[in-house]
Motif scaffolding. Structure first.
Motif, short mmCIF file in Angstrom:
data_model
loop_
_atom_site.label_atom_id
_atom_site.label_comp_id
_atom_site.label_asym_id
_atom_site.label_seq_id
_atom_site.Cartn_x
_atom_site.Cartn_y
_atom_site.Cartn_z
N ASP A 200 20.21 28.85 36.85
CA ASP A 200 19.57 29.84 37.72
C ASP A 200 19.22 31.10 36.94
N GLU A 201 18.05 31.67 37.26
CA GLU A 201 17.64 32.92 36.62
C GLU A 201 18.14 34.14 37.40
N GLN A 202 18.27 34.00 38.70
CA GLN A 202 18.71 35.12 39.54
C GLN A 202 20.20 34.97 39.84
N HIS A 203 20.96 36.03 39.52
CA HIS A 203 22.39 35.96 39.78
C HIS A 203 22.69 36.20 41.26
N LYS A 204 23.82 35.64 41.71
CA LYS A 204 24.23 35.75 43.10
C LYS A 204 24.98 37.06 43.34
N THR A 205 25.94 37.39 42.45
CA THR A 205 26.69 38.64 42.52
C THR A 205 26.88 39.20 41.12
N MET A 206 27.21 40.47 41.04
CA MET A 206 27.46 41.11 39.75
C MET A 206 28.54 42.18 39.93
N VAL A 207 29.49 42.23 39.01
CA VAL A 207 30.52 43.27 39.05
C VAL A 207 30.51 44.03 37.72
N ASN A 208 30.76 45.32 37.82
CA ASN A 208 30.86 46.16 36.63
C ASN A 208 32.33 46.32 36.25
N LEU A 209 32.63 46.24 34.97
CA LEU A 209 34.02 46.23 34.51
C LEU A 209 34.54 47.60 34.10
N ILE A 210 33.81 48.66 34.42
CA ILE A 210 34.30 50.01 34.14
C ILE A 210 35.43 50.34 35.11
N SER A 211 36.50 50.91 34.59
CA SER A 211 37.68 51.28 35.39
C SER A 211 38.35 50.07 36.03
N VAL A 212 38.27 48.93 35.35
CA VAL A 212 38.88 47.70 35.84
C VAL A 212 40.01 47.28 34.89
N SER A 232 43.36 37.80 37.37
CA SER A 232 42.79 38.71 38.36
C SER A 232 42.16 39.93 37.70
N LEU A 233 41.04 40.38 38.26
CA LEU A 233 40.44 41.66 37.88
C LEU A 233 40.83 42.67 38.95
N ILE A 234 41.42 43.78 38.52
CA ILE A 234 41.94 44.78 39.45
C ILE A 234 40.98 45.96 39.48
N PHE A 235 40.28 46.10 40.57
CA PHE A 235 39.34 47.21 40.78
C PHE A 235 40.08 48.35 41.48
N PRO A 236 39.49 49.55 41.53
CA PRO A 236 40.18 50.68 42.17
C PRO A 236 40.59 50.42 43.61
N LEU A 333 45.49 63.09 21.68
CA LEU A 333 45.16 62.16 20.60
C LEU A 333 44.66 60.82 21.13
N ASP A 334 45.30 60.29 22.17
CA ASP A 334 44.94 58.97 22.68
C ASP A 334 45.38 58.84 24.13
N VAL A 335 44.68 57.98 24.86
CA VAL A 335 45.05 57.66 26.24
C VAL A 335 44.92 56.15 26.43
N PHE A 336 45.98 55.53 26.92
CA PHE A 336 45.96 54.12 27.25
C PHE A 336 46.34 53.98 28.72
N GLU A 337 45.73 53.03 29.41
CA GLU A 337 46.05 52.84 30.82
C GLU A 337 45.92 51.37 31.20
N ASN A 338 46.90 50.87 31.96
CA ASN A 338 46.78 49.56 32.57
C ASN A 338 47.15 49.67 34.04
N GLN A 339 47.35 48.54 34.72
CA GLN A 339 47.58 48.60 36.16
C GLN A 339 48.94 49.20 36.52
N ASP A 340 49.85 49.28 35.57
CA ASP A 340 51.21 49.77 35.86
C ASP A 340 51.53 51.12 35.23
N TYR A 341 50.97 51.41 34.06
CA TYR A 341 51.37 52.60 33.32
C TYR A 341 50.18 53.41 32.81
N ILE A 342 50.43 54.68 32.56
CA ILE A 342 49.50 55.55 31.83
C ILE A 342 50.25 56.05 30.60
N TYR A 343 49.67 55.88 29.42
CA TYR A 343 50.27 56.35 28.18
C TYR A 343 49.40 57.47 27.62
#
Length: 427
Positions: A200-212, A232-236, A333-343
């Motif tokens: 298929d040339e036309q997509h059915k849905t699209m998700v952006n992975l920013i802040s995921v 799983s992809l965890i969105f806001p 200096l740096d920032v790391f983040e996942n679904q459980d922690y902020i470093y």
């Protein structure tokens, strides 16, 4: 200008705008200068009012910033409202001050770096309007460059490499009544498109992975012969789970999506050492930057212990620190983040706060050092104000010293209550 500053500081009390401090007279108790005196001697005010007609403009300028009219009372010297040094008790807890608790034992539920794989967030201000157009070169400031290592140029070169991330293949989603439905997915950089059929040339849905964020889920038995391998992809505000029929294919997708999102392991860049302090939402650990061997402070915060408002305040502090690049302000200096922690990785300041620094010296330091400290703090505040940033929580506890020597320099910290003030806004 320096001579003029010293002359004003040394005037006697018979002048209407002078400060009469009895610190050098024997038999009289020492006092801390009133804010009204400091207001007349402010380096910021002098910088803005240094002209031939501007005599006495210092007070008016600061009063204008404060939003209150200047009065003759502002020029008076020390009075009964000033605090005597003898009134400070070393054992007495300061009102409104939260002491940093040094952690000597590891609690079972305390944040660790066991889940150190996280999204490496931008650590400097992004000028590009579109986040999709940003490359590593313009969203990351090399910690190696700031800490001073021979690998700085190599690290920047590695970070600035531009590679298009792409992957495609079949994955399944659960539809109504828990039925599995197959789709063909194509990953292009930070966009994941779903097609009903491969050609298929036309997509059915699209998700952006920013802040995921991404989480690998436990395997699920489908029937006696087959097993589902989900992630799983965890969105806001939601989660989406994808299923594959082999662990190898799931690992391929997980690897590519993590690469697109910007996942990295904290321990690839920093060696995490013992805890050096404990805050409201987590632990501060000593770290070592692997490329330079320099010490850093790693703030590990557990999201489950934070409300949404707490997380927003923390992210506001991070955004402000991205803007600030000044020797009188602590460096992010740096920032790391996942679904459980902020470093949050920051420069390591081992001198303690300004109050303790002065307390160890019985609140007695040379005049030149006092002037140097005041000037460093003032130019840091002036720098913030030039960007429209109001700190809103300035106190000795939020000024840390680079070390405990007489040559130590002060740095402003803790921007959790700070605000970027617009032209028509108030603090």
């Amino acid at each position: 200008m320096q001579k003029e500053f010293e002359e004003k500081a040394g005037r006697t009390s018979d002048s209407s705008s002078s400060a009469s401090a009895d610190t050098s007279v024997e038999g009289k108790s020492k006092t801390i200068a009133s804010p009204r005196i400091l207001r007349t001697l402010s380096p910021i005010a002098r910088q803005n009012s240094l002209n031939e007609e501007g005599k006495g403009e210092s007070i008016s300028f600061l009063a204008k910033i404060a939003g209150t009219p200047a009065t003759a009372e502002d020029s008076k010297g020390i009075d009964d409202s000033d605090i005597k040094i003898g009134d400070f008790s070393k054992k007495k807890k300061r009102p409104g001050h939260t002491e940093v608790v040094v952690s000597t034992s590891s609690e079972p539920d305390s944040p660790t770096v066991g889940s150190s794989e996280a999204v490496r967030m931008p650590n400097k201000y992004q000028q590009s309007k579109s986040i999709l157009k940003n490359t590593a070169k313009n969203i990351f400031a090399s910690p190696t460059t700031f800490l001073g290592g021979s690998g700085a140029e190599r690290e920047e070169a590695e970070d600035s490499k531009e590679e298009t991330i792409s992957h495609e293949g079949e994955m399944m989603r659960k539809a109504k009544e828990d039925k599995l439905k197959k789709y063909w997915y194509k990953l292009e950089d930070k966009e994941l498109r779903a097609y009903k059929h491969k050609d298929d040339e036309q997509h059915k849905t699209m998700v952006n992975l920013i802040s995921v964020f991404l989480r690998v889920e436990p395997d699920e038995p489908l029937d006696k012969k087959n097993t589902l391998y989900p992630f799983s992809l965890i969105f806001p505000n939601k989660e989406r789970t994808f299923y594959l029929l082999s662990a190898e294919k799931r690992d391929e997708w997980v690897l590519k999506i993590k690469e697109a999102i910007g996942y990295a392991s904290l321990t690839d860049y920093y060696e995490v050492k013992e805890p050096v302090g404990k805050g409201k939402f987590g632990t501060v650990k000593l770290g070592v930057h692997k490329k330079t061997g320099k010490k850093v402070a790693i703030k590990v915060m557990k999201k489950k212990q934070m409300t949404l408002q707490d997380i927003e305040l923390q992210k506001r502090e991070i955004e402000i620190l991205k803007i600030c690049q000044h020797p009188s302000i602590i460096r992010l200096l740096d920032v790391f983040e996942n679904q459980d922690y902020i470093y949050i990785v920051m420069e390591y300041l081992k001198g303690g706060d300004l109050f303790n620094y002065l307390e160890k010296r019985d609140f007695t330091i040379p005049e030149n050092k006092a002037r140097e400290l005041s000037h460093s703090i003032a130019i840091g505040i002036f720098y913030l104000h030039s960007f429209g940033i109001a700190h809103r929580d300035l106190k000795p506890e939020n000024i840390l010293m680079t070390d405990d020597t007489d040559e130590a320099q002060p740095k402003l910290v803790d921007f959790g209550l700070s605000k970027i003030v617009g032209p028509s806004e108030k603090c």
